[in-house]
Enzyme design. Structure first.
Site, short mmCIF file in Angstrom:
data_model
loop_
_atom_site.label_atom_id
_atom_site.label_comp_id
_atom_site.label_asym_id
_atom_site.label_seq_id
_atom_site.Cartn_x
_atom_site.Cartn_y
_atom_site.Cartn_z
N ILE A 1 43.20 26.48 15.50
CA ILE A 1 43.91 26.66 14.25
C ILE A 1 43.91 28.14 13.86
O ILE A 1 42.87 28.72 13.53
CB ILE A 1 43.27 25.81 13.13
N THR A 2 45.08 28.75 13.90
CA THR A 2 45.24 30.12 13.42
C THR A 2 45.01 30.13 11.92
O THR A 2 45.56 29.30 11.19
CB THR A 2 46.65 30.64 13.73
N GLN B 1 51.39 49.84 33.96
CA GLN B 1 51.67 50.52 35.23
C GLN B 1 52.26 51.91 34.99
O GLN B 1 51.91 52.87 35.70
CB GLN B 1 52.64 49.68 36.07
N THR C 1 53.02 25.43 25.30
CA THR C 1 52.97 26.30 26.46
C THR C 1 54.37 26.46 27.06
O THR C 1 55.27 25.65 26.80
CB THR C 1 52.04 25.74 27.54
N GLU D 1 51.97 27.29 20.28
CA GLU D 1 53.12 26.51 19.81
C GLU D 1 53.93 25.91 20.96
O GLU D 1 55.17 25.93 20.97
CB GLU D 1 53.99 27.36 18.88
N GLU E 1 44.23 19.27 18.68
CA GLU E 1 42.84 18.82 18.62
C GLU E 1 42.16 19.15 19.94
O GLU E 1 42.83 19.51 20.92
CB GLU E 1 42.78 17.32 18.33
N ARG F 1 54.22 63.05 30.13
CA ARG F 1 53.31 63.14 31.27
C ARG F 1 53.99 63.86 32.43
O ARG F 1 55.09 63.47 32.85
CB ARG F 1 52.89 61.74 31.70
#
Length: 391
Positions: free
Chosen positions: A166-167, A344, A373, A371, A135, A276
């Site tokens: 809310i996903t 990088q 931290t 879900e 919330e 590269r």
């Protein structure tokens, strides 16, 4: 961009069925998900049609009982499916993980009648779910939630309050909602199954996020939402315990998604380093860069091993909460480091939207937050080691 597809991850799978399943997922990811991922994320487009496809393929109910339309797959297999989906596009992998999280309360604590009535459509009928615990004023401190459900004399419940972060908020077909039905603290919370089209349920505009733009995240407002007691999941006051149990499994889903994002970043970095050229040779020849790639690969393999070890504990019916927290902590931190290193490797090109690694970096960041931290994960792990904090 890479001039060839990277080789698939070499997986040790428990059955031929699981190997066929992963081959199907890779094919769907290659043909249907990856080609439009960058364009659709940039446009903040949620690919609902892909979730319909995944549902038709049986991929939205993998860890649940086949009696109700599930796939009867162990978490060891289900999580590797999530990883493959997240490698192609995090919005899809995370979406499947959230749907599985939203289905957990009904699948594990619903009555036989509730499961028969609702699970088939959730697991294979094209429905999409969302999980409503947080919330605006109760994120990490979820037990202090204020959304309230009051039971009226006729037996119906009326829900009022606001849920946040809310996903699938505003687009889900059903919401598993934790609401306060009793006093303060975790013992006063009950779980409910709320239809997405319930009268009085509205969604705020989606949050404007740094990454994961294709996955809508929104507040939900419950203004006198009335639902029958038949949509209460579990006993009154059992909701917070159900929510925590769901999160233990959900954290493994986040860990697998994080490994998927990191794998995508590594694949891009390796391909770029091979093609590269600087100072007359491929930059992959330079030891400093080779060591960087080696560290990236090692972090990914360690994360994959950690989430699979936790999954195997879960599949064996053994306690796994601490290992799930470790997996979520390590895998999401590793994804953040790997995606940073991938930028990088590509140098200035890595900082442009012409290559996907800058998107992977922005997406990896949110996985350290959702879900629980990573600071909360450290608290969970420490409690398993030395007990709860003294007051």
């Amino acid at each position: 961009m890479p001039d060839r597809a990277p080789p698939p991850v070499d997986r040790l799978l428990p059955t031929d069925e699981a190997r066929d399943l992963l081959a199907l997922v890779r094919d769907i990811a290659r043909r249907e998900i990856a080609p439009t991922a960058a364009e659709e994320e940039d446009a903040a487009h949620f690919p609902r049609e892909l979730f319909t496809l995944l549902s038709e393929a049986g991929l939205l109910g993998l860890p649940y009982d086949s009696a109700h339309g599930g796939g009867d797959q162990p978490y060891e297999v289900y999580l590797q499916v999530l990883e493959e989906l997240a490698t192609a596009r995090l919005t899809v992998g995370l979406g499947v993980s959230v749907h599985t999280l939203a289905t957990y309360a009904l699948a594990t604590h619903g009555t036989d009648e509730q499961r028969a009535a609702h699970l088939p459509a959730m697991l294979g009928g094209g429905l999409l779910g969302a999980y409503c615990l947080s919330e605006p004023a109760s994120g990490s401190d979820a037990a202090s939630l204020r959304t309230r459900a009051v039971r009226e004399s006729g037996g119906d419940w009326v829900i009022n309050g606001t849920k946040a972060w809310i996903t699938h908020g505003g687009i889900a077909d059903f919401y598993t909602v934790m609401a306060r039905t009793g006093g303060e603290g975790p013992g006063g919370i009950t779980a409910f199954l709320v239809p997405g089209d319930a009268e009085g349920l509205t969604a705020a505009p989606p949050e404007r996020k740094m990454g994961l733009k294709g996955s809508p995240t929104a507040q939900l407002h419950f203004d006198g939402v009335r639902i029958p007691d038949a949509r209460r999941l579990g006993e009154e006051g059992q909701g917070f315990a159900i929510a925590l149990a769901a999160l233990d499994s959900g954290r493994l889903g986040i860990a697998a998604c994080a490994v998927g994002v990191a794998q995508a970043a590594l694949d891009e970095a390796v391909a770029y380093a091979r093609q590269r050229r600087q100072f007359g040779r491929p930059i992959a020849d330079f030891q400093g860069l080779r060591f960087l790639l080696a560290d990236m690969a090692t972090r990914i393999e360690a994360g994959r091993a950690l989430y699979l070890a936790a999954a195997r504990l879960r599949d064996a019916g053994r306690p796994f909460a601490a290992q799930a927290a470790m997996a979520k902590l390590h895998c999401t931190d590793a994804a953040m480091q790997v995606t940073t290193d991938a930028v990088q490797v590509l140098g200035g090109y890595g900082y442009t939207a012409d290559f996907p690694v800058e998107r992977y970096l922005r997406e990896a960041k949110v996985l350290q937050i959702v879900e629980g931290t990573n600071q909360i994960q450290r608290m969970v792990i420490a409690r398993h080691l030395v007990g709860p904090e003294t007051r």
